[in-house]
Design a protein around this motif. Structure first.
Motif, PDB file in Angstrom:
ATOM      1  N   THR A 114      -7.811   9.543   4.825  1.00  0.00           N
ATOM      2  CA  THR A 114      -7.635  10.303   3.809  1.00  0.00           C
ATOM      3  C   THR A 114      -6.687  11.597   3.808  1.00  0.00           C
ATOM      4  O   THR A 114      -6.520  11.816   5.413  1.00  0.00           O
ATOM      5  CB  THR A 114      -8.917  10.964   3.084  1.00  0.00           C
ATOM      6  N   HIS A 168      -5.151  10.393 -14.450  1.00  0.00           N
ATOM      7  CA  HIS A 168      -6.104  10.079 -12.998  1.00  0.00           C
ATOM      8  C   HIS A 168      -4.913  10.201 -11.895  1.00  0.00           C
ATOM      9  O   HIS A 168      -4.201   9.660 -12.122  1.00  0.00           O
ATOM     10  CB  HIS A 168      -6.577   8.661 -13.038  1.00  0.00           C
ATOM     11  N   SER A 169      -5.562  11.148 -10.938  1.00  0.00           N
ATOM     12  CA  SER A 169      -4.740  11.271  -9.831  1.00  0.00           C
ATOM     13  C   SER A 169      -5.523  11.374  -8.582  1.00  0.00           C
ATOM     14  O   SER A 169      -6.774  11.914  -8.764  1.00  0.00           O
ATOM     15  CB  SER A 169      -3.909  12.807  -9.738  1.00  0.00           C
ATOM     16  N   PRO A 170      -5.112  10.659  -7.684  1.00  0.00           N
ATOM     17  CA  PRO A 170      -6.027  10.457  -6.146  1.00  0.00           C
ATOM     18  C   PRO A 170      -6.237  11.688  -5.672  1.00  0.00           C
ATOM     19  O   PRO A 170      -5.315  12.566  -5.692  1.00  0.00           O
ATOM     20  CB  PRO A 170      -5.195   9.309  -5.635  1.00  0.00           C
ATOM     21  N   ASP A 171      -7.401  12.141  -5.302  1.00  0.00           N
ATOM     22  CA  ASP A 171      -7.578  13.438  -4.467  1.00  0.00           C
ATOM     23  C   ASP A 171      -7.682  13.041  -2.849  1.00  0.00           C
ATOM     24  O   ASP A 171      -7.200  12.055  -2.526  1.00  0.00           O
ATOM     25  CB  ASP A 171      -9.045  13.793  -5.073  1.00  0.00           C
ATOM     26  N   VAL A 220      -9.651  10.006  -1.102  1.00  0.00           N
ATOM     27  CA  VAL A 220      -9.221   8.441  -1.410  1.00  0.00           C
ATOM     28  C   VAL A 220      -8.438   8.049  -0.033  1.00  0.00           C
ATOM     29  O   VAL A 220      -7.687   8.676   0.270  1.00  0.00           O
ATOM     30  CB  VAL A 220      -8.477   8.482  -2.455  1.00  0.00           C
ATOM     31  N   SER A 264       0.766   5.521  -6.538  1.00  0.00           N
ATOM     32  CA  SER A 264       0.146   6.814  -6.376  1.00  0.00           C
ATOM     33  C   SER A 264       0.775   7.659  -4.950  1.00  0.00           C
ATOM     34  O   SER A 264       1.135   6.765  -4.250  1.00  0.00           O
ATOM     35  CB  SER A 264      -1.222   6.668  -6.292  1.00  0.00           C
ATOM     36  N   ALA A 286      -7.271   3.175  -2.206  1.00  0.00           N
ATOM     37  CA  ALA A 286      -6.379   2.605  -2.943  1.00  0.00           C
ATOM     38  C   ALA A 286      -6.038   1.472  -2.489  1.00  0.00           C
ATOM     39  O   ALA A 286      -6.413   0.725  -1.553  1.00  0.00           O
ATOM     40  CB  ALA A 286      -5.100   3.518  -2.536  1.00  0.00           C
ATOM     41  N   SER A 322      -0.017   9.969  -9.949  1.00  0.00           N
ATOM     42  CA  SER A 322      -0.408   8.638 -10.254  1.00  0.00           C
ATOM     43  C   SER A 322       0.230   7.894 -11.537  1.00  0.00           C
ATOM     44  O   SER A 322       0.773   8.652 -12.226  1.00  0.00           O
ATOM     45  CB  SER A 322      -1.884   8.519 -10.176  1.00  0.00           C
ATOM     46  N   TYR A 376      -6.303   5.603   2.155  1.00  0.00           N
ATOM     47  CA  TYR A 376      -5.106   4.887   2.133  1.00  0.00           C
ATOM     48  C   TYR A 376      -5.149   4.514   3.609  1.00  0.00           C
ATOM     49  O   TYR A 376      -5.475   4.798   4.549  1.00  0.00           O
ATOM     50  CB  TYR A 376      -3.858   5.711   1.961  1.00  0.00           C
TER      51      TYR A 376
END
Length: 464
Positions: free
Chosen positions: A232, A54-57, A60, A31, A200, A49, A62
């Motif tokens: 994030t 589904h895409s991380p916003d 999320v 992602s 993630a 992603s 990291y």
């Protein structure tokens, strides 16, 4: 239609998404999240992603790796501004017994201490911090690889020492101090030492096959100030806005500007034929030239994660990119490209020109042509009684001067930074010459009516 200042045009947003999508696909990362800040506000964020639909916003988490160092640097500079330390202080003055106590705080911040890049084995990023329970465990023997103050040499243990310095002077764990003094005041509620859902997972992607391997997510213990934090895209956008403009309850803008100045000469391989440089380091901040603009911020990596944050002060635009792969996507390049896309599609509209609110005849009389020896310069009157001296037909930039209460001016940049400009007047009150750190500027080249150092030849200007 007039758009609100925080809105980006549809064509800009599509170009940003395209760059992010190319970065995720070509970089083969599970992602990739990107965000853009303009005018101190988050104006765009999106994600790509490997999972369809589904895409991380931007919320999320990291792992952000060495972007953590920018937080540590801000903590240290807060202590400096409070008078608790001086950047020229040796570490031993505040944190004795480390084995690296002769190194100065400034050298540690700017990676000019000469300390080793990494800790003794095993690799600290992939192993638990319990293997290095004491601060002494992060230093190899001998700890120094280069003479202190001579060259840039990136050191992760150096920032472990700075984190310990913060703890020592505050009497609290480094992470607690960070939360109370920096994160909470700036509203960075999703920036934490350990991950909090949603976050993630970190992966290594095989270089020759489209398969993945989970990376361990370790608590690095005393090495945490070198790269522990999770954050994030939304929180890092707030952090980018802070790095651009400061916040009086955390760190003033003038101190952040000090952190952006190069702390050392670049390595030989960073200097081109024009003696320019493409990358450097300030006090806890990386510096990079990209597409003709100067960026400051930091990149970061930990096993399973890559991160980048860049700010273009000139364009008032910043970008953040986060990935959950050990290697692959060039996140620093992608973040710089996001800034470029915004500035190319929607260049910053300058503030309208406005005349000064008042004109002091005495200051107006100072403006115009002055000469340092035979070299002509133009003196301009700026806001708040400030002055700017610009050389004419020569290489080199001008210098700005701040007006002081005693009738002098202090240099703010360039060769005359910190130097005093004084107006030397004749008996009738007219300006005879300017004195800037003993340099005499006269209305005509080597004006015989001025006090020229060394005097003038009695026969004056003539041909031979």
């Amino acid at each position: 239609m007039t758009l609100p200042p925080e809105e980006l045009l549809p064509t800009t947003r599509r170009a940003l998404l395209h760059r992010l999508a190319v970065g995720q696909a070509d970089g083969r990362t599970p992602s990739l999240v990107g965000a853009v800040v303009r005018g101190g506000r988050l104006v765009w964020a999106d994600g790509r992603s490997m999972i369809d639909g589904h895409s991380p916003d931007a919320d999320v988490q990291y792992r952000i790796g060495s972007i953590t160092k920018t937080f540590v640097a801000v903590q240290v500079m807060r202590l400096r501004d409070e008078g608790a330390l001086d950047l020229a202080d040796p570490l031993d003055r505040h944190l004795p017994g480390t084995g690296a106590g002769a190194l100065t705080i400034a050298q540690l911040l700017g990676h000019t201490s000469g300390l080793a890049s990494e800790t003794p084995g095993p690799w600290w990023e992939r192993t638990p911090g319990t293997l290095r329970p004491r601060l002494a465990d992060v230093l190899d023997e001998p700890p120094v690889r280069h003479p202190a103050g001579r060259r840039f040499h990136y050191s992760n243990p150096g920032f472990a020492l700075l984190g310990a310095l913060v703890s020592q002077l505050r009497g609290q764990p480094w992470g607690d101090v960070l939360h109370s003094e920096v994160l909470a005041p700036l509203g960075l509620a999703r920036t934490t030492p350990l991950p909090r859902a949603p976050h993630a997972g970190g992966f290594a992607v095989h270089p020759w096959a489209d398969v993945m391997l989970p990376e361990p997510l370790e608590d690095t213990g005393v090495m945490a100030p070198a790269g522990q934090l999770w954050s994030t895209a939304a929180d890092l956008s707030r952090w980018a806005a802070f790095l651009a403009g400061g916040a009086e309850n955390v760190l003033r803008a003038s101190t952040l500007a000090e952190m952006r100045r190069p702390a050392s000469e670049p390595d030989d391989d960073e200097v081109d034929e024009s003696d320019d440089w493409s990358a450097g380091y300030g006090l806890g901040l990386q510096l990079r030239r990209h597409d003709g603009r100067l960026l400051h911020g930091h990149t970061g990596s930990m096993p399973g994660f890559l991160a980048a944050l860049w700010v273009s002060e000139r364009d008032d635009v910043a970008a953040v990119v986060l990935a959950n792969a050990t290697s692959g996507p060039p996140v620093g390049q992608i973040a710089a490209d996001l800034i470029r896309i915004v500035t190319e599609h929607e260049p910053r509209i300058p503030e309208p020109w406005r005349p000064l609110p008042a004109a002091d005849p005495e200051l107006l009389a100072l403006t115009g042509l002055w000469h340092w020896g035979p070299s002509p310069h133009l003196l301009h009157l700026r806001a708040d009684r400030g002055l700017e001296l610009i050389p004419q037909g020569q290489t080199g930039g001008g210098s700005r001067f701040r007006a002081e209460a005693d009738g002098t001016w202090t240099g703010l940049n360039g060769y005359y930074a910190g130097e005093r400009l004084r107006v030397i007047r004749a008996a009738d009150g007219t300006a005879r010459h300017l004195d800037i750190g003993s340099f005499v500027f006269t209305r005509t080249p080597y004006d015989p009516n001025a006090d020229i150092p060394g005097g003038l030849a009695p026969d004056g200007w003539h041909t031979y």
